[in-house]
Design a protein around this motif. Structure first.
Motif, PDB file in Angstrom:
ATOM      1  N   HIS A 197     -27.456   4.514 -15.691  1.00 10.68           N
ATOM      2  CA  HIS A 197     -27.538   4.548 -17.148  1.00 10.68           C
ATOM      3  C   HIS A 197     -27.277   3.492 -18.103  1.00 10.68           C
ATOM      4  O   HIS A 197     -25.993   3.319 -18.358  1.00 10.68           O
ATOM      5  N   PRO A 198     -28.124   2.699 -18.553  1.00 10.05           N
ATOM      6  CA  PRO A 198     -27.983   1.421 -19.311  1.00 10.05           C
ATOM      7  C   PRO A 198     -27.141   1.700 -20.574  1.00 10.05           C
ATOM      8  O   PRO A 198     -26.162   0.780 -21.037  1.00 10.05           O
ATOM      9  N   THR A 199     -27.626   2.907 -21.341  1.00  3.70           N
ATOM     10  CA  THR A 199     -26.759   3.223 -22.520  1.00  3.70           C
ATOM     11  C   THR A 199     -25.325   3.577 -22.258  1.00  3.70           C
ATOM     12  O   THR A 199     -24.232   2.974 -23.011  1.00  3.70           O
ATOM     13  N   ILE A 200     -24.874   3.864 -21.256  1.00  5.77           N
ATOM     14  CA  ILE A 200     -23.597   3.953 -20.533  1.00  5.77           C
ATOM     15  C   ILE A 200     -22.881   2.390 -20.445  1.00  5.77           C
ATOM     16  O   ILE A 200     -21.705   2.404 -20.944  1.00  5.77           O
ATOM     17  N   GLN A 201     -23.568   1.825 -19.963  1.00  4.25           N
ATOM     18  CA  GLN A 201     -22.922   0.358 -19.813  1.00  4.25           C
ATOM     19  C   GLN A 201     -22.939  -0.295 -21.090  1.00  4.25           C
ATOM     20  O   GLN A 201     -22.038  -1.012 -21.393  1.00  4.25           O
ATOM     21  N   MET A 202     -23.823   0.026 -22.130  1.00  2.00           N
ATOM     22  CA  MET A 202     -23.803  -1.041 -23.402  1.00  2.00           C
ATOM     23  C   MET A 202     -22.313   0.011 -23.987  1.00  2.00           C
ATOM     24  O   MET A 202     -21.707  -0.579 -24.673  1.00  2.00           O
ATOM     25  N   LEU A 203     -22.303   1.301 -23.787  1.00  2.25           N
ATOM     26  CA  LEU A 203     -21.217   1.845 -24.581  1.00  2.25           C
ATOM     27  C   LEU A 203     -19.746   1.490 -23.964  1.00  2.25           C
ATOM     28  O   LEU A 203     -18.894   1.235 -24.777  1.00  2.25           O
ATOM     29  N   ALA A 204     -19.824   1.181 -22.678  1.00  6.46           N
ATOM     30  CA  ALA A 204     -18.699   0.553 -21.945  1.00  6.46           C
ATOM     31  C   ALA A 204     -18.151  -0.777 -22.513  1.00  6.46           C
ATOM     32  O   ALA A 204     -17.056  -0.950 -22.448  1.00  6.46           O
ATOM     33  N   LEU A 205     -19.375  -1.494 -22.646  1.00  5.90           N
ATOM     34  CA  LEU A 205     -19.095  -2.784 -23.072  1.00  5.90           C
ATOM     35  C   LEU A 205     -18.459  -2.821 -24.545  1.00  5.90           C
ATOM     36  O   LEU A 205     -17.672  -3.802 -25.045  1.00  5.90           O
ATOM     37  N   SER A 206     -18.914  -1.758 -25.248  1.00  4.14           N
ATOM     38  CA  SER A 206     -18.623  -1.764 -26.852  1.00  4.14           C
ATOM     39  C   SER A 206     -16.951  -1.247 -26.504  1.00  4.14           C
ATOM     40  O   SER A 206     -16.218  -1.677 -27.360  1.00  4.14           O
ATOM     41  N   PHE A 207     -16.719  -0.595 -25.802  1.00  2.68           N
ATOM     42  CA  PHE A 207     -15.514  -0.011 -25.679  1.00  2.68           C
ATOM     43  C   PHE A 207     -14.472  -1.271 -25.093  1.00  2.68           C
ATOM     44  O   PHE A 207     -13.386  -1.491 -25.756  1.00  2.68           O
ATOM     45  N   LEU A 208     -14.869  -2.245 -24.391  1.00  2.00           N
ATOM     46  CA  LEU A 208     -14.096  -3.368 -23.735  1.00  2.00           C
ATOM     47  C   LEU A 208     -13.907  -4.325 -25.008  1.00  2.00           C
ATOM     48  O   LEU A 208     -13.016  -4.975 -25.269  1.00  2.00           O
ATOM     49  N   MET A 209     -14.905  -4.512 -26.025  1.00  2.00           N
ATOM     50  CA  MET A 209     -14.750  -5.163 -27.085  1.00  2.00           C
ATOM     51  C   MET A 209     -13.619  -4.502 -28.011  1.00  2.00           C
ATOM     52  O   MET A 209     -12.609  -5.421 -28.557  1.00  2.00           O
ATOM     53  N   LEU A 210     -13.621  -3.271 -27.858  1.00  2.00           N
ATOM     54  CA  LEU A 210     -12.627  -2.534 -28.894  1.00  2.00           C
ATOM     55  C   LEU A 210     -11.201  -2.972 -28.324  1.00  2.00           C
ATOM     56  O   LEU A 210     -10.070  -3.010 -28.975  1.00  2.00           O
ATOM     57  N   ILE A 211     -11.116  -2.898 -26.711  1.00  2.00           N
ATOM     58  CA  ILE A 211      -9.873  -2.884 -26.095  1.00  2.00           C
ATOM     59  C   ILE A 211      -9.450  -4.347 -26.555  1.00  2.00           C
ATOM     60  O   ILE A 211      -8.355  -4.693 -26.540  1.00  2.00           O
ATOM     61  N   ILE A 235      -2.626  -0.845 -32.807  1.00  2.00           N
ATOM     62  CA  ILE A 235      -3.597   0.278 -32.941  1.00  2.00           C
ATOM     63  C   ILE A 235      -2.914   1.249 -31.641  1.00  2.00           C
ATOM     64  O   ILE A 235      -2.857   0.936 -30.519  1.00  2.00           O
ATOM     65  N   PRO A 236      -2.456   2.348 -32.022  1.00  2.00           N
ATOM     66  CA  PRO A 236      -1.861   3.260 -31.214  1.00  2.00           C
ATOM     67  C   PRO A 236      -3.107   3.757 -29.973  1.00  2.00           C
ATOM     68  O   PRO A 236      -4.556   3.942 -30.436  1.00  2.00           O
ATOM     69  N   LYS A 237      -2.771   3.449 -28.831  1.00  2.00           N
ATOM     70  CA  LYS A 237      -3.884   3.781 -27.600  1.00  2.00           C
ATOM     71  C   LYS A 237      -4.355   5.018 -27.614  1.00  2.00           C
ATOM     72  O   LYS A 237      -5.437   5.205 -27.169  1.00  2.00           O
ATOM     73  N   GLY A 238      -3.599   5.895 -28.171  1.00  2.00           N
ATOM     74  CA  GLY A 238      -4.144   7.421 -28.077  1.00  2.00           C
ATOM     75  C   GLY A 238      -5.643   7.516 -28.838  1.00  2.00           C
ATOM     76  O   GLY A 238      -6.355   8.144 -28.522  1.00  2.00           O
ATOM     77  N   TYR A 239      -5.418   6.668 -30.091  1.00  2.00           N
ATOM     78  CA  TYR A 239      -6.810   6.535 -30.801  1.00  2.00           C
ATOM     79  C   TYR A 239      -7.709   6.108 -30.233  1.00  2.00           C
ATOM     80  O   TYR A 239      -9.039   6.232 -30.244  1.00  2.00           O
ATOM     81  N   ILE A 240      -7.587   4.865 -29.441  1.00  2.00           N
ATOM     82  CA  ILE A 240      -8.550   4.165 -28.370  1.00  2.00           C
ATOM     83  C   ILE A 240      -9.288   5.175 -27.609  1.00  2.00           C
ATOM     84  O   ILE A 240     -10.367   5.405 -27.479  1.00  2.00           O
ATOM     85  N   TYR A 241      -8.437   5.863 -26.765  1.00  2.00           N
ATOM     86  CA  TYR A 241      -8.715   6.592 -25.679  1.00  2.00           C
ATOM     87  C   TYR A 241      -9.417   7.996 -26.233  1.00  2.00           C
ATOM     88  O   TYR A 241     -10.485   8.455 -25.614  1.00  2.00           O
ATOM     89  N   PHE A 242      -9.082   8.453 -27.347  1.00  2.00           N
ATOM     90  CA  PHE A 242      -9.976   9.421 -27.978  1.00  2.00           C
ATOM     91  C   PHE A 242     -11.155   9.128 -28.337  1.00  2.00           C
ATOM     92  O   PHE A 242     -12.050   9.742 -28.400  1.00  2.00           O
ATOM     93  N   ALA A 243     -11.252   8.111 -29.042  1.00  2.00           N
ATOM     94  CA  ALA A 243     -12.595   7.168 -29.500  1.00  2.00           C
ATOM     95  C   ALA A 243     -13.472   7.073 -28.220  1.00  2.00           C
ATOM     96  O   ALA A 243     -14.663   7.405 -28.355  1.00  2.00           O
ATOM     97  N   ILE A 244     -12.807   6.660 -27.017  1.00  2.00           N
ATOM     98  CA  ILE A 244     -13.693   6.538 -25.997  1.00  2.00           C
ATOM     99  C   ILE A 244     -14.184   7.724 -25.416  1.00  2.00           C
ATOM    100  O   ILE A 244     -15.337   8.151 -25.176  1.00  2.00           O
TER     101      ILE A 244
END
Length: 266
Positions: A197-211, A235-244
């Protein structure tokens, strides 16, 4: 005897379960990076790369545990600077976290660029062939960066006074081993799902940028950087994990809707 006595205590089992779950949660970002990086290898090498990367990362994390005194010294200021508009107390930990954030940001942006430009997975941006150990080294280095949070959290959660040094270390080591074994169990399905699923890969890369951005801000917070009297906050990690989690849920719903429309048109 101390370790055996420790595991006769209900509090030890509660600490072990809690810490194992926490290690898994803190390892989500590492698992995402693992999936992205191993996807660059030939399909036949990907399972071996996931197992090797996670096992070496586990050993590195356990090594960090036994370097507790060094970790504690890394939280002490190496140097300070104070001006009319900028102040800070730079520590070894903040430098390592900052370097990890920059590296992760660079890798994720480079991967997005490669995918948008259609560069083959086996080729780097400079035309170099990506090798098995090149990928493994990157996975282990990033895991060491990610491990600082989980190791320091583990040290803060486990009471050496209650369980003793040997018992406390045993709880933390077992929690790390169990969390890595569980991640090994799910790393294959997660990687296969992301690769198909290429869209999932792009989403994951966006998460890595955020992290990556989160790590840079966390490094500034650890160094107590303040601009014009205002301290940089992490940035509270809870916010990051909720966004992901929320973004993944929306993407899964979109995929289900696309499949439904595809079936209706057949």
């Amino acid at each position: 005897m101390e370790i055996i006595h420790t595991f006769l205590l209900p509090a030890a089992w509660l600490a072990l379960i809690t810490l194992t779950l926490l290690e898994i949660v803190l390892g989500i970002d590492n698992l995402v990076f693992l999936s992205i990086m191993t996807s660059k290898l030939p399909e036949s090498q990907q399972p071996h790369a996931r197992v090797t990367g996670l096992l070496l990362a586990m050993l590195a994390r356990i090594g960090l545990l036994f370097a507790i005194s060094l970790l504690m010294r890394l939280t002490q200021p190496l140097f300070s600077f104070h001006t009319s508009w900028l102040n800070g107390n730079v520590t070894g930990q903040s430098i390592i976290v900052f370097a990890g954030g920059l590296f992760l940001l660079y890798k994720s942006v480079a991967e997005v660029h490669d995918k948008l430009e259609g560069i083959a997975h086996t080729e780097g941006t400079m035309g170099k062939k990506v090798t098995f150990w090149h990928i493994i080294i990157q996975i282990v280095l990033l895991d060491i960066i990610f491990s600082f949070d989980s190791v320091l959290t583990a040290i803060g959660m486990v009471s050496f006074k209650e369980f003793g040094y040997g018992g406390g270390m045993a709880i933390m080591v077992i929690a790390i081993v169990l969390s890595v074994l569980l991640m090994l169990l799910f790393s294959g399905p997660i990687s296969r799902f992301a690769n198909t699923h290429p869209t999932i890969q792009m989403l994951a890369l966006s998460f890595l940028m955020l992290i990556g951005v989160m790590l840079i801000l966390e490094a500034a917070h650890l160094a107590e950087i303040s601009l014009w009297g205002k301290t940089v906050q992490e940035i509270p990690k809870g916010y990051i994990y909720f966004a992901i989690g929320f973004s993944l849920l929306v993407e899964v719903l979109n995929m289900k809707l696309s499949k439904k429309k595809h079936r209706e048109t057949i």
